[in-house]
Write a protein that holds these residues in place. Structure first.
Motif, PDB file in Angstrom:
ATOM      1  N   SER B   5      56.367   9.209  52.681  1.00  0.00           N
ATOM      2  CA  SER B   5      55.209   8.793  53.486  1.00  0.00           C
ATOM      3  C   SER B   5      55.318   9.351  54.906  1.00  0.00           C
ATOM      4  CB  SER B   5      55.031   7.273  53.457  1.00  0.00           C
ATOM      5  OG  SER B   5      56.037   6.620  54.150  1.00  0.00           O
ATOM      6  N   ILE B   6      56.547   9.567  55.372  1.00  0.00           N
ATOM      7  CA  ILE B   6      56.698  10.192  56.694  1.00  0.00           C
ATOM      8  C   ILE B   6      56.217  11.651  56.644  1.00  0.00           C
ATOM      9  CG2 ILE B   6      58.423  10.976  58.396  1.00  0.00           C
ATOM     10  CD1 ILE B   6      59.860   8.295  57.865  1.00  0.00           C
ATOM     11  N   SER B   9      52.523  11.777  56.795  1.00  0.00           N
ATOM     12  CA  SER B   9      52.072  11.621  58.183  1.00  0.00           C
ATOM     13  C   SER B   9      52.335  12.891  58.994  1.00  0.00           C
ATOM     14  CB  SER B   9      52.800  10.454  58.865  1.00  0.00           C
ATOM     15  OG  SER B   9      52.602   9.266  58.154  1.00  0.00           O
ATOM     16  N   LEU B  10      53.469  13.557  58.695  1.00  0.00           N
ATOM     17  CA  LEU B  10      53.803  14.791  59.415  1.00  0.00           C
ATOM     18  C   LEU B  10      52.753  15.870  59.141  1.00  0.00           C
ATOM     19  CD1 LEU B  10      55.762  16.637  61.035  1.00  0.00           C
ATOM     20  CD2 LEU B  10      56.939  17.099  58.876  1.00  0.00           C
ATOM     21  N   SER B  13      49.703  15.142  60.934  1.00  0.00           N
ATOM     22  CA  SER B  13      49.853  15.429  62.369  1.00  0.00           C
ATOM     23  C   SER B  13      49.722  16.923  62.649  1.00  0.00           C
ATOM     24  CB  SER B  13      51.218  14.969  62.885  1.00  0.00           C
ATOM     25  OG  SER B  13      51.429  13.616  62.611  1.00  0.00           O
ATOM     26  N   ALA B  17      46.923  18.877  64.882  1.00  0.00           N
ATOM     27  CA  ALA B  17      47.290  19.777  65.982  1.00  0.00           C
ATOM     28  C   ALA B  17      46.640  21.155  65.816  1.00  0.00           C
ATOM     29  CB  ALA B  17      48.814  19.918  66.043  1.00  0.00           C
ATOM     30  N   VAL B  31      60.907  19.088  63.978  1.00  0.00           N
ATOM     31  CA  VAL B  31      60.876  17.640  64.179  1.00  0.00           C
ATOM     32  C   VAL B  31      62.227  17.164  64.724  1.00  0.00           C
ATOM     33  CG1 VAL B  31      59.197  17.288  62.315  1.00  0.00           C
ATOM     34  CG2 VAL B  31      61.622  17.048  61.826  1.00  0.00           C
ATOM     35  N   ILE B 103      61.228   9.634  65.873  1.00  0.00           N
ATOM     36  CA  ILE B 103      60.638  10.277  64.681  1.00  0.00           C
ATOM     37  C   ILE B 103      59.481  11.099  65.246  1.00  0.00           C
ATOM     38  CG2 ILE B 103      59.573   9.954  62.403  1.00  0.00           C
ATOM     39  CD1 ILE B 103      60.806   7.202  62.248  1.00  0.00           C
ATOM     40  N   MET B 104      59.823  12.288  65.752  1.00  0.00           N
ATOM     41  CA  MET B 104      58.870  13.054  66.570  1.00  0.00           C
ATOM     42  C   MET B 104      58.574  14.419  65.979  1.00  0.00           C
ATOM     43  SD  MET B 104      58.311  11.347  69.532  1.00  0.00           S
ATOM     44  CE  MET B 104      57.970  12.560  70.796  1.00  0.00           C
ATOM     45  N   LEU B 105      57.316  14.812  66.103  1.00  0.00           N
ATOM     46  CA  LEU B 105      56.936  16.203  65.840  1.00  0.00           C
ATOM     47  C   LEU B 105      57.001  16.912  67.188  1.00  0.00           C
ATOM     48  CD1 LEU B 105      55.700  18.622  64.377  1.00  0.00           C
ATOM     49  CD2 LEU B 105      53.466  17.532  64.574  1.00  0.00           C
ATOM     50  N   GLN B 106      57.986  17.798  67.341  1.00  0.00           N
ATOM     51  CA  GLN B 106      58.191  18.454  68.646  1.00  0.00           C
ATOM     52  C   GLN B 106      57.219  19.611  68.860  1.00  0.00           C
ATOM     53  OE1 GLN B 106      59.757  17.258  70.958  1.00  0.00           O
ATOM     54  NE2 GLN B 106      61.368  15.960  70.146  1.00  0.00           N
ATOM     55  N   ARG B 107      57.201  20.524  67.921  1.00  0.00           N
ATOM     56  CA  ARG B 107      56.296  21.679  68.075  1.00  0.00           C
ATOM     57  C   ARG B 107      56.066  22.361  66.739  1.00  0.00           C
ATOM     58  NH1 ARG B 107      61.120  23.278  69.782  1.00  0.00           N
ATOM     59  NH2 ARG B 107      62.030  25.126  68.826  1.00  0.00           N
ATOM     60  N   ILE B 108      55.015  23.144  66.718  1.00  0.00           N
ATOM     61  CA  ILE B 108      54.773  23.983  65.543  1.00  0.00           C
ATOM     62  C   ILE B 108      54.649  25.424  66.028  1.00  0.00           C
ATOM     63  CG2 ILE B 108      53.674  22.162  64.189  1.00  0.00           C
ATOM     64  CD1 ILE B 108      50.965  23.259  64.928  1.00  0.00           C
ATOM     65  N   GLU B 109      54.851  26.355  65.122  1.00  0.00           N
ATOM     66  CA  GLU B 109      54.664  27.771  65.448  1.00  0.00           C
ATOM     67  C   GLU B 109      53.494  28.291  64.635  1.00  0.00           C
ATOM     68  OE1 GLU B 109      58.569  28.893  64.511  1.00  0.00           O
ATOM     69  OE2 GLU B 109      59.316  28.096  66.420  1.00  0.00           O
ATOM     70  N   LEU B 110      52.550  28.856  65.356  1.00  0.00           N
ATOM     71  CA  LEU B 110      51.319  29.317  64.715  1.00  0.00           C
ATOM     72  C   LEU B 110      51.225  30.831  64.763  1.00  0.00           C
ATOM     73  CD1 LEU B 110      48.567  27.000  66.268  1.00  0.00           C
ATOM     74  CD2 LEU B 110      49.381  26.990  63.909  1.00  0.00           C
TER      75      LEU B 110
END
Lengths: 236, 113
Positions: B5-6, B9-10, B13, B17, B31, B103-110
């Motif tokens: 379930s996390i 949610s990720l 998220s 974003a 994360v 429990i953090m989403l720090q960054r994504i690379e696009l």
């Protein structure tokens, strides 16, 4: 693709977010908490292993108050509504949340079930979580306090094995104290010691639903927490 | 097994974003999971691999940074030794968890066009 030299490399752009992954759950939990505050309801997230005595604690609470008219409960279980039936029988207005495969309650499940629970005249709402010492600690439900039921039969080092759950606990109810004479290898001082290494402010009430010990202290604790919250609201 | 379930949610998220950037491809998801967050990183990685096909994260590698639990005195900021009582020996203050429950989403690379 990289437009500069035609090398074919992918042009990646980092996007800094730093968002809480469970932000959606936390938003719904905040909504639940606001709902409780408006109605003057003190909400307790009651957690613990399967068989730690959570339902028995609530039955004993209703008995001690002679009737459970100002108490309500949501009882989470993977299957069956047995606990909610037991609580209803004890006089506590209750609803079951049957989670199927989910090992914990989340804020949305609580929110959904609140629509089916008449909260008129209710002062205390107990959310009896799914029996599990790991997953329920992760999800905010909108409660005011976290209470963990820990049975003396579970072993002295249980708190050290599940530190996350106990780190979040405001109170531990050390249940099934009446069984202690049958447990020659269990030392209560060792349980206290373990709790002090995982809880910054260890508050422990020794409890026996069978012998009705600890019930008065538990009700006093609930009453003082609710009064403190009401005081904060007046002062706010 | 709340790790699934996390991950749900990720992925939600990440989708939020990316938003309206049409054609953007997510290549990396970073994360941070605290030691006391109640999340098993191995299970989380498995859940991610099971869940990502057909989502925006299909081509994105997941990187998990684990932050250790650090309890400290809220007054003098001294760290509490691992396994010790969670109370400052000098100030007698109950310890505060400075890091370790994230429990953090720090960054994504696009990949951008």
């Amino acid at each position: 693709m990289c437009q500069d030299c035609g090398c074919g490399d992918v042009n990646l752009v980092p996007l800094e977010l730093q968002t809480r992954i469970l932000a959606r759950n936390d938003d719904v939990a905040a909504h639940n908490r606001a709902h409780f505050r408006e109605r003057g309801i003190f909400a307790i997230n009651l957690m613990g292993s399967p068989g730690s005595g959570k339902t028995a604690v609530l039955e004993a609470t209703a008995r001690a108050l002679r009737d459970g008219r100002n108490l309500a409960a949501l009882a989470g279980d993977l299957a069956t509504d047995n606990d909610a039936v037991r609580l209803e029988r004890a006089g506590i207005r209750s609803r079951a949340i049957t989670t199927g495969q989910a090992c914990h309650l989340d804020a949305e499940m609580v929110h959904h079930e609140l629509h089916h629970l008449d909260l008129t005249g209710i002062e205390y709402l107990f959310i009896e979580n799914v029996g599990n010492l790991v997953c329920p600690a992760v999800y905010d439900l909108g409660q005011n306090v976290n209470v963990v039921a820990l049975a003396v039969t579970e072993g002295e080092d249980k708190p050290l094995k599940y530190p996350t759950m106990f780190a979040k606990a405001d109170l531990v109810l050390l249940t099934k104290m009446d069984l202690l004479p049958h447990l020659p290898n269990t030392n209560i001082a060792a349980i206290d010691d373990a709790l002090a290494r995982v809880m910054p402010e260890p508050r422990i009430i020794r409890f026996s639903a069978q012998e009705r010990t600890g019930v008065v202290g538990w009700i006093e604790w609930l009453t003082s927490c609710r009064a403190a919250l009401a005081g904060e609201m007046v002062g706010a | 097994m709340h790790e699934y379930s996390i991950i749900q949610s990720l992925v939600d998220s990440v989708a939020a974003a990316v938003g309206t950037r049409t054609g953007a491809v997510v290549h990396g998801v970073h994360v941070t999971i605290g030691e006391l967050a109640g999340v098993d990183c191995t299970l989380l990685a498995t859940a991610y691999d099971v869940f990502r096909p057909g989502t925006l994260c299909e081509r994105a590698e997941l990187t998990i940074d684990r932050t250790p639990a650090r309890w400290e005195c809220p007054r003098c900021r001294r760290a509490i030794e691992r396994g010790a009582f969670l109370r400052c020996a000098l100030c007698n203050e109950p310890a505060h968890l400075a890091t370790g429950d994230e429990i953090m989403l720090q960054r994504i690379e696009l990949e951008v066009a």
